[in-house]
Write an enzyme that holds these catalytic residues in place. Structure first.
Site, mmCIF file in Angstrom:
data_model
loop_
_atom_site.group_PDB
_atom_site.id
_atom_site.type_symbol
_atom_site.label_atom_id
_atom_site.label_comp_id
_atom_site.label_asym_id
_atom_site.label_seq_id
_atom_site.Cartn_x
_atom_site.Cartn_y
_atom_site.Cartn_z
ATOM 1 N N ASP B 131 0.900 -1.001 0.049
ATOM 2 C CA ASP B 131 0.063 0.019 -0.058
ATOM 3 C C ASP B 131 0.730 1.232 0.239
ATOM 4 O O ASP B 131 1.523 1.469 0.809
ATOM 5 C CB ASP B 131 -0.867 -0.101 1.176
ATOM 6 C CG ASP B 131 -1.589 1.282 1.539
ATOM 7 O OD1 ASP B 131 -1.504 2.275 0.969
ATOM 8 O OD2 ASP B 131 -2.429 1.170 2.558
ATOM 9 N N THR B 297 12.591 19.611 17.634
ATOM 10 C CA THR B 297 12.043 18.139 17.649
ATOM 11 C C THR B 297 10.896 18.205 16.902
ATOM 12 O O THR B 297 10.017 19.160 16.920
ATOM 13 C CB THR B 297 11.752 17.908 18.918
ATOM 14 O OG1 THR B 297 12.838 17.685 19.974
ATOM 15 C CG2 THR B 297 11.156 16.559 19.111
#
Ligand SMILES: [Cu+2]
Lengths: 249, 500
Positions: B131, B297
């Site tokens: 997929d 981050t």
């Protein structure tokens, strides 16, 4: 190489003993009819072990039309028995693999037998060594699943080695995948992508399966596995065993 | 004969919104068409003869596309089930796209028509499919690529949307196929391409569930129950603890501009992706077209990706971590980027970061490996245990109890000539396994502090460490056997799901 040459001494097809299965009820992962989540399976008999290389060789000798290289492509793909001629060492007692559904059916028919249905096979597959229905036994399910974690290139061990299950049947798990008569029944009766919402909701109805079933990963795999197959498919991990009706030869 | 079992299973887990498309959210939204129109002239029929896609193994990335027109691109990807190390001395049966985890990197251009060939190696046990999140259409190709071992499937799609996309196997049970490593990245470049950089790398995070605990030696099977509980044994970059450290570290030179294609295969955990000592100049968050700047981050969802870019100003070792930080310390989510070049003291001066972060890994492997071989052969000697224990002690205990075992101040009690340690072996085993807190007396001195449980150590390792400390620093005692440790472990109650 030597091995299969010397086997070329004709031997009769030795049938595996049949174990009487008195039948019972079981809960399929994808019930055909969501209104009927439990399927009843009538009495039948099942071979106690998968068909072996030795047994299949005898069959091929008696029926040369099923020899490697002789089978038309629509009935078996190119890898049909490919390791028989590749020089791979195959012991007589190993389960035969690289056989198509057509070939498996022909083998059983030659013995007056047939392939088990998916329901029959799954009923027997739910038994552990000490329970007829171990489908709620998580430790046992984990053990089955562990087979998938083992490297696939390992040589297949001999049939009938371990402890039989509660029915007295060997190797339902952990050795090879097995053909069933109606392997493509569950989902592939037509091209499901064109089958419309009815068909989908039928499978969505499976959303109602109990959490326990959703955790039966090994069962998911068998269903997925069967639905990846065509009748001509052959693979190194796919074998079969025969069944018979209650009465008969 | 093809069918959609994988998708059905997905939609089943996702609550079955009524259509198979719910398997993942790739309905063709108006937005995607807008993107195409803006791109202008991206689409249209493929130009020229078909091209064979260059696929690369991680951490390498194929060269930039360098075409001004769409093409027909042939991609051949083989599914291989194989045993590889997941950590030092620990093996795992990986299911891979192309023989590596993550799978081969695919790089194409928006508007390309991809002819995809998925091959399932004959030795494999499982059917698989793919997929691709870059495919617009139900199931992302999963239905048309469902393939039994020894077979191959072919399907085609046009890459309508630019971006960095995850691909994965969607065969039931999907969680297990992904947990075994079946994912990778496909980059669809916009028609104008990506800005040139000095280096590009491919990094993908995944979480792993094994029956044995973290670093328990041998071939470790998949643990379905831990997967369901989302209780990961390992969290790793590029499929193995050593994939991006030591000799395998990513390389760069001072002043270079670097682009990382970072994916997260999951199956469960969301990554707090961080590079210690760097700030990302740019992040294409979620792999899309928006850019965020000056990021410390970035969050990468399972089944998602991000493109991060930065320039390395100072030489040294930069450490990639999942800043959900226990994963870095205790589950392996650590990688390294080694930057060489002249010092730039004005930018940064100081010691290398990895010494701290990788203290654990500093343990020389040879004596430990020797001891495990000896254990397997039944010939384990006290001397071998002491050697292995010494190596493990340096990595695990010495930060607190000090390399000479003398302890530190009033907080960390001494192991050197410790009456507490020597008095009762089983109690000492219990201290290592379960930690210790509250007042104790060691050699007449009072300590009232907390030692965390060292439950990441296996029985062999605990036995070696205790044998070492009980025969070093002026102590003299017997060997501690793994069986003794196992016995103490078995009698200790532990919360369900805790590392055992
Ligand atoms: Cu798969």
């Amino acid at each position: 190489m030597l091995l299969h040459l010397y086997i070329a001494v004709a031997v009769a097809q030795v049938p595996t003993d049949l174990v009487a299965i008195r039948g019972g009820a079981y809960r399929p992962l994808y019930p055909a009819d969501p209104e009927v989540p439990v399927v009843t399976v009538g009495p039948f008999r099942l071979e106690s072990r998968p068909v072996t290389v030795g047994q299949y060789r005898a069959f091929v000798q008696a029926h040369p039309a099923w020899a490697p290289g002789k089978v038309p492509a629509v009935r078996a793909d190119e890898s049909y028995l490919s390791r028989w001629s590749s020089g791979a060492t195959l012991a007589d007692e190993q389960p035969v693999t690289e056989v198509s559904w057509f070939a498996a059916r022909a083998y059983c028919a030659a013995l007056g037998r047939r392939l088990p249905t998916e329901d029959e096979w799954e009923l027997v597959a739910r038994a552990s060594t000490d329970a007829f229905d171990a489908s709620a036994d998580e430790a046992w399910l984990a053990e089955i699943l562990a087979w998938y974690g083992r490297p696939s290139t390992d040589t297949l061990s001999w049939v009938g080695r371990g402890t039989p299950n509660r029915w007295g049947v060997h190797d339902m798990h952990g050795l090879v995948w097995e053909w069933v008569e109606d392997f493509n029944n569950t989902l592939v009766s037509a091209d499901i992508r064109e089958a419309g919402d009815d068909e989908r909701s039928r499978f969505c109805g499976v959303g109602a399966v109990s959490a326990q079933d959703v955790k039966d990963y090994a069962n998911f795999m068998r269903v997925a596995w069967r639905s990846a197959l065509e009748g001509r498919t052959t693979t190194r991990n796919l074998g079969f065993r025969c069944a018979a009706d209650e009465e008969g030869p | 004969m093809r069918n959609i079992i994988g998708l059905l299973t997905l939609s089943l887990h996702f609550g079955c919104q009524g259509t198979v498309r719910a398997a993942h959210d790739e309905a063709e939204t108006p937005t995607s068409y807008t993107a195409l129109e803006v791109a202008g002239g991206a689409m249209g029929d493929p130009v020229g003869s078909p091209i064979h896609a260059v696929l690369t193994s991680p951490p390498e990335v194929p060269p930039a596309v360098d075409r001004t027109t769409p093409a027909k691109v042939v991609v051949e990807l083989e599914v291989v089930e194989k045993v590889m190390p997941i950590s030092e001395g620990v093996d795992y049966t990986f299911w891979t796209f192309g023989g590596t985890v993550p799978g081969s990197f695919i790089r194409i251009r928006q508007g390309d028509t991809v002819e995809f060939h998925l091959q399932n190696h004959p030795d494999n046990k499982m059917p698989h499919n793919i997929d691709l999140h870059a495919v617009t259409g139900p199931g992302g190709g999963a239905a048309s690529s469902f393939t039994a071992p020894g077979n191959q499937s072919q399907f085609s799609f046009q890459a309508l949307n630019p971006g960095l996309f995850v691909y994965h196997c969607a065969t039931a049970p999907v969680g297990m196929h992904i947990a075994n490593g079946m994912y990778g990245l496909i980059l669809v470049e916009p028609p104008e391409g990506l800005a040139p950089v000095d280096r590009e790398y491919y990094v993908m995070q995944g979480d792993w569930y094994t029956v044995g605990k973290y670093r328990e030696k041998g071939l470790q099977p998949f643990d379905m129950q831990k997967g369901i509980e989302e209780n990961a044994t390992y969290v790793l970059f590029n499929g193995s603890e050593g994939a991006l450290v030591g000799d395998n570290a990513l390389q760069a030179k001072v002043g270079e501009h670097i682009r990382l294609f970072v994916g997260n295969g999951g199956p469960n955990l969301v990554s707090s992706f961080h590079l210690i000592g760097e700030i990302f100049d740019k992040v294409h968050f979620e792999g899309g077209s928006l850019v965020q700047e000056q990021v410390q981050t970035t969050l990468i969802p399972a089944g998602g990706a991000a493109i991060v870019e930065f320039t390395v100003e100072a030489p040294g070792t930069y450490v990639l971590v999942d800043h959900s930080i226990f994963r870095a310390f205790n589950k392996g989510a650590v990688g390294m980027l080694k930057v060489e070049g002249p010092d730039a003291k004005g930018v940064y001066s100081g010691k290398e970061v990895d010494a701290v972060y990788l203290a654990d890994k500093a343990a020389p492997a040879a004596p430990i490996a020797e001891a495990s071989q000896a254990t397997a052969a039944g010939t384990l000697s006290l001397a071998q245990q002491v050697d292995a224990g010494k190596a493990l002690f340096q990595g695990t205990c010495s930060t607190c109890h000090q390399p000479d075992g003398k302890g530190l101040g009033d907080v960390f009690p001494p192991l050197a000539e410790s009456d507490f340690l020597m008095a009762d072996v089983e109690r000492s085993i219990g201290v290592v396994l379960n930690g210790l807190s509250g007042p104790i007396e060691v050699n007449g001195r009072r300590f009232d502090s907390v030692m965390p449980p060292m439950s990441q150590l296996n029985d062999d390792e605990v036995a070696h460490i205790l044998t070492y400390v009980r025969n070093s620093f002026g102590n003299k005692g017997d060997a501690v056997s793994p069986e003794q440790v196992a016995r103490v472990r078995a009698t200790t109650e532990r919360p369900q799901g805790a590392a055992h």
